[in-house]
Write a protein that holds these residues in place. Structure first.
Motif, PDB file in Angstrom:
ATOM      1  N   THR A 115       0.834  -1.197   0.000  1.00 58.34           N
ATOM      2  CA  THR A 115       0.000   0.000   0.000  1.00 58.34           C
ATOM      3  C   THR A 115       0.873   1.252   0.000  1.00 58.34           C
ATOM      4  O   THR A 115       1.949   1.276   0.595  1.00 58.34           O
ATOM      5  N   TYR A 116       0.391   2.265  -0.664  1.00 56.71           N
ATOM      6  CA  TYR A 116       1.032   3.578  -0.691  1.00 56.71           C
ATOM      7  C   TYR A 116       2.533   3.458  -1.009  1.00 56.71           C
ATOM      8  O   TYR A 116       3.398   3.867  -0.236  1.00 56.71           O
ATOM      9  N   LEU A 117       2.800   2.886  -2.182  1.00 55.87           N
ATOM     10  CA  LEU A 117       4.168   2.751  -2.673  1.00 55.87           C
ATOM     11  C   LEU A 117       4.301   3.456  -4.012  1.00 55.87           C
ATOM     12  O   LEU A 117       3.384   3.456  -4.833  1.00 55.87           O
ATOM     13  N   THR A 118       5.471   4.030  -4.249  1.00 52.94           N
ATOM     14  CA  THR A 118       5.872   4.481  -5.577  1.00 52.94           C
ATOM     15  C   THR A 118       7.001   3.584  -6.039  1.00 52.94           C
ATOM     16  O   THR A 118       8.054   3.500  -5.385  1.00 52.94           O
ATOM     17  N   ILE A 119       6.781   2.892  -7.154  1.00 55.03           N
ATOM     18  CA  ILE A 119       7.777   1.980  -7.728  1.00 55.03           C
ATOM     19  C   ILE A 119       8.237   2.627  -9.026  1.00 55.03           C
ATOM     20  O   ILE A 119       7.521   2.617 -10.035  1.00 55.03           O
ATOM     21  N   ILE A 120       9.426   3.220  -9.012  1.00 55.16           N
ATOM     22  CA  ILE A 120       9.824   4.114 -10.097  1.00 55.16           C
ATOM     23  C   ILE A 120      11.280   3.897 -10.496  1.00 55.16           C
ATOM     24  O   ILE A 120      12.149   3.674  -9.646  1.00 55.16           O
ATOM     25  N   ALA A 121      11.518   3.917 -11.827  1.00 57.65           N
ATOM     26  CA  ALA A 121      12.873   3.922 -12.389  1.00 57.65           C
ATOM     27  C   ALA A 121      13.674   2.694 -11.973  1.00 57.65           C
ATOM     28  O   ALA A 121      14.805   2.792 -11.488  1.00 57.65           O
ATOM     29  N   ASN A 122      13.070   1.510 -12.190  1.00 59.82           N
ATOM     30  CA  ASN A 122      13.754   0.237 -11.990  1.00 59.82           C
ATOM     31  C   ASN A 122      13.886  -0.469 -13.339  1.00 59.82           C
ATOM     32  O   ASN A 122      13.109  -0.216 -14.256  1.00 59.82           O
ATOM     33  N   TYR A 123      14.840  -1.403 -13.432  1.00 63.27           N
ATOM     34  CA  TYR A 123      15.130  -2.041 -14.720  1.00 63.27           C
ATOM     35  C   TYR A 123      15.396  -3.534 -14.534  1.00 63.27           C
ATOM     36  O   TYR A 123      16.086  -3.935 -13.592  1.00 63.27           O
ATOM     37  N   ALA A 124      14.844  -4.346 -15.440  1.00 58.75           N
ATOM     38  CA  ALA A 124      15.200  -5.758 -15.550  1.00 58.75           C
ATOM     39  C   ALA A 124      15.260  -6.113 -17.026  1.00 58.75           C
ATOM     40  O   ALA A 124      14.447  -5.648 -17.820  1.00 58.75           O
ATOM     41  N   GLN A 125      16.203  -6.957 -17.365  1.00 56.57           N
ATOM     42  CA  GLN A 125      16.401  -7.237 -18.786  1.00 56.57           C
ATOM     43  C   GLN A 125      15.286  -8.103 -19.370  1.00 56.57           C
ATOM     44  O   GLN A 125      14.828  -7.864 -20.481  1.00 56.57           O
TER      45      GLN A 125
END
Length: 265
Positions: A115-125
């Motif tokens: 809850t109440y998360l910002t998931i930003i600017a992550n990378y996986a191939q």
């Protein structure tokens, strides 16, 4: 703060890794790790990644953009694998990097509440720049998933055999740079969407907003707009899938081949 401290309110640990190694929760007596404001990163406080969650432990920050987990491209940010009774809340998840699956959060055989998360600017191939669900049925409420990237499947989210609840979720500006499902790629997953916005995602091939394979989600109060596919299905690409659509707006999506709004196979 110091990892030689005892972890109390007056003598807190320095890293989340140390806190997790020092506590044990149970179904009847769960434990909450409260994070102070600040950035938890290798360069700032010596944090090591990924954060490997254990059963009956909650991780609660002081607010999005106040408590920040930044892996600084050293590894994935959070792994939840065969773990029970987890709640993660009030955090930003960023800077994750993985050569195979999920730069932000990997959830495998687990059913946490996020809850109440910002998931930003992550990378996986390969799978899921932002969040990857495998055989998992979590609850996601008040989540922003943005500016994540994968080369292959699911810039924002990738799901395999998972039936999560998405409530008040925004999935925007994610990229599958050489693959499928800019916002979401779902395989054999029956997602429950409720008040979700999926905007401005892009995919090299099919399904810039949502790419569904052998999936039958329930989609209610959802806006899908401004997504761009290099091949088929700017808004949605459906491969042997049967979603239930209620109060859904699909507008201003584009595809270089056909099916700007929706493409069915």
């Amino acid at each position: 703060n110091d990892d030689l401290n005892d972890g109390s309110d007056n003598s807190p640990f320095k890293t989340i890794t140390k806190a997790l190694a020092s506590v044990a929760g149970s179904e009847n007596v769960p434990v909450t790790i409260n994070l102070a404001e600040g950035t938890y990163s290798p360069s700032n406080n010596g944090e090591t990644y990924p954060i490997d969650m254990i059963s009956h432990i909650n991780l609660i920050g002081q607010g999005e953009n106040v408590s920040i987990l930044d892996a600084e491209q050293t590894d994935r940010v959070i792994t939840i694998e065969r773990s029970k009774g987890n709640t993660i809340s009030e955090l930003t998840i960023t800077g994750g990097y993985h050569l195979y699956e999920s730069g932000g959060i990997l959830i495998d055989n687990s059913n946490p509440v996020l809850t109440y998360l910002t998931i930003i600017a992550n990378y996986a191939q390969w799978f899921a720049g932002g969040i990857y669900l495998i055989d998992s049925n979590p609850i996601l409420r008040h989540i922003t998933i943005s500016e994540n990237e994968t080369k292959s499947y699911g810039g924002g989210m990738c799901l395999s055999n998972s039936d999560p609840i998405l409530n008040h979720v925004e999935i925007n500006d994610n990229i599958a740079s050489e693959g499928w499902g800019g916002g979401i790629f779902a395989n054999s997953s029956n997602i429950y969407f409720d008040y979700v916005v999926i905007n401005n995602n892009s995919a090299c091939y099919d399904g810039a907003g949502i790419n569904l394979n052998y999936s039958s989600p329930y989609i209610n109060q959802v806006t899908i707009g401004g997504n761009t596919a290099g091949n088929f299905g700017g808004g949605m690409f459906l491969y042997y899938s049967n979603p239930t659509l209620t109060n859904v707006t699909i507008a201003n999506n584009t595809a270089n081949s056909t099916g700007g709004g929706m493409y069915l196979v």
